[in-house]
Write a protein that holds these residues in place. Structure first.
Motif, mmCIF file in Angstrom:
data_model
loop_
_atom_site.group_PDB
_atom_site.id
_atom_site.type_symbol
_atom_site.label_atom_id
_atom_site.label_comp_id
_atom_site.label_asym_id
_atom_site.label_seq_id
_atom_site.Cartn_x
_atom_site.Cartn_y
_atom_site.Cartn_z
ATOM 1 N N SER A 80 0.856 -1.183 0.000
ATOM 2 C CA SER A 80 0.000 0.000 0.000
ATOM 3 C C SER A 80 0.890 1.230 0.000
ATOM 4 N N ALA A 81 0.337 2.326 -0.495
ATOM 5 C CA ALA A 81 1.115 3.564 -0.535
ATOM 6 C C ALA A 81 0.183 4.758 -0.669
ATOM 7 N N ASP A 82 0.583 5.823 -0.006
ATOM 8 C CA ASP A 82 -0.025 7.127 -0.222
ATOM 9 C C ASP A 82 1.080 8.150 -0.018
ATOM 10 N N GLU A 83 0.740 9.424 0.058
ATOM 11 C CA GLU A 83 1.787 10.448 0.148
ATOM 12 C C GLU A 83 2.561 10.416 1.470
ATOM 13 N N ARG A 84 2.045 9.739 2.502
ATOM 14 C CA ARG A 84 2.706 9.714 3.806
ATOM 15 C C ARG A 84 3.237 8.353 4.228
ATOM 16 N N ARG A 85 2.895 7.287 3.510
ATOM 17 C CA ARG A 85 3.278 5.960 3.979
ATOM 18 C C ARG A 85 3.397 4.988 2.806
ATOM 19 N N ILE A 86 4.445 4.164 2.856
ATOM 20 C CA ILE A 86 4.638 3.086 1.881
ATOM 21 C C ILE A 86 4.846 1.804 2.680
ATOM 22 N N VAL A 87 4.007 0.821 2.458
ATOM 23 C CA VAL A 87 4.173 -0.496 3.077
ATOM 24 C C VAL A 87 4.614 -1.435 1.964
ATOM 25 N N PHE A 88 5.720 -2.163 2.210
ATOM 26 C CA PHE A 88 6.298 -2.970 1.144
ATOM 27 C C PHE A 88 7.009 -4.182 1.732
ATOM 28 N N VAL A 89 7.234 -5.166 0.869
ATOM 29 C CA VAL A 89 7.972 -6.371 1.237
ATOM 30 C C VAL A 89 9.225 -6.437 0.378
ATOM 31 N N LEU A 90 10.367 -6.597 1.059
ATOM 32 C CA LEU A 90 11.629 -6.839 0.364
ATOM 33 C C LEU A 90 11.853 -8.336 0.297
ATOM 34 N N HIS A 91 12.092 -8.844 -0.901
ATOM 35 C CA HIS A 91 12.420 -10.255 -1.111
ATOM 36 C C HIS A 91 13.907 -10.305 -1.447
ATOM 37 N N GLY A 92 14.719 -10.465 -0.411
ATOM 38 C CA GLY A 92 16.161 -10.400 -0.574
ATOM 39 C C GLY A 92 16.821 -11.759 -0.508
ATOM 40 N N ARG A 93 18.101 -11.750 -0.331
ATOM 41 C CA ARG A 93 18.901 -12.975 -0.320
ATOM 42 C C ARG A 93 18.540 -13.902 0.839
ATOM 43 N N ARG A 94 18.098 -13.336 1.954
ATOM 44 C CA ARG A 94 17.802 -14.156 3.139
ATOM 45 C C ARG A 94 16.313 -14.261 3.428
ATOM 46 N N GLY A 95 15.482 -14.058 2.427
ATOM 47 C CA GLY A 95 14.050 -14.190 2.631
ATOM 48 C C GLY A 95 13.325 -12.865 2.497
ATOM 49 N N ALA A 96 12.068 -12.872 2.929
ATOM 50 C CA ALA A 96 11.198 -11.714 2.763
ATOM 51 C C ALA A 96 10.943 -11.037 4.106
ATOM 52 N N ARG A 97 10.935 -9.702 4.088
ATOM 53 C CA ARG A 97 10.645 -8.902 5.276
ATOM 54 C C ARG A 97 9.733 -7.749 4.874
ATOM 55 N N ARG A 98 8.742 -7.473 5.712
ATOM 56 C CA ARG A 98 7.791 -6.383 5.446
ATOM 57 C C ARG A 98 8.197 -5.142 6.254
ATOM 58 N N TYR A 99 8.193 -3.990 5.583
ATOM 59 C CA TYR A 99 8.576 -2.721 6.186
ATOM 60 C C TYR A 99 7.523 -1.657 5.892
ATOM 61 N N ALA A 100 7.606 -0.573 6.654
ATOM 62 C CA ALA A 100 6.812 0.620 6.385
ATOM 63 C C ALA A 100 7.736 1.829 6.429
ATOM 64 N N LEU A 101 7.650 2.651 5.409
ATOM 65 C CA LEU A 101 8.297 3.955 5.390
ATOM 66 C C LEU A 101 7.209 4.982 5.648
ATOM 67 N N VAL A 102 7.409 5.812 6.669
ATOM 68 C CA VAL A 102 6.394 6.789 7.055
ATOM 69 C C VAL A 102 7.030 8.174 7.038
ATOM 70 N N ARG A 103 6.381 9.091 6.338
ATOM 71 C CA ARG A 103 6.897 10.461 6.231
ATOM 72 C C ARG A 103 6.590 11.218 7.515
#
Length: 118
Positions: A80-103
């Protein structure tokens, strides 16, 4: 029919001018970028400062030099994303992790989500 390409991400371990990490998410043909001084959070109670920096070209997905190495790479998905928040999953070398970037008023904060992907 081929599967559509997944957007890439890279996490750079950047040693100059002071040690920090650069989180870069592929979007609209560029890498949206944030400097994260203490690296990505590893537990849900930690919140990290994330300072938005200039977009980078896609060639930074594999870029390394004597001051910058690739700490992790893979693909990411936006939940999900809007102008103040992005919720995302990184699928990296060691698996998947969910993060939120909040302005915030001046910068962003980066948090590891309590709810992790399966």
């Amino acid at each position: 029919m081929p599967e559509p390409a997944r957007p890439a991400f890279v996490l750079h371990d950047h040693r100059r001018p002071t040690p920090h990490f650069d989180l870069r998410l592929e979007q609209d043909g560029v890498l949206r970028s944030w400097a994260v001084p203490r690296g990505l959070p590893t537990v849900t109670r930690d919140v990290r400062l994330a300072v938005a920096v200039a977009d980078h070209d896609l060639d930074h997905l594999t870029y390394e030099d004597r001051h910058k190495t690739v700490a992790d790479t893979g693909w990411w998905e936006e939940e999900s994303a809007d102008e103040r928040r992005i919720v995302f999953v990184l699928h990296g070398r060691r698996g998947a992790r969910r993060y939120a970037l909040v302005r915030t008023d001046r910068d962003w904060i980066l948090a590891l989500s309590r709810f992790q992907p399966d």
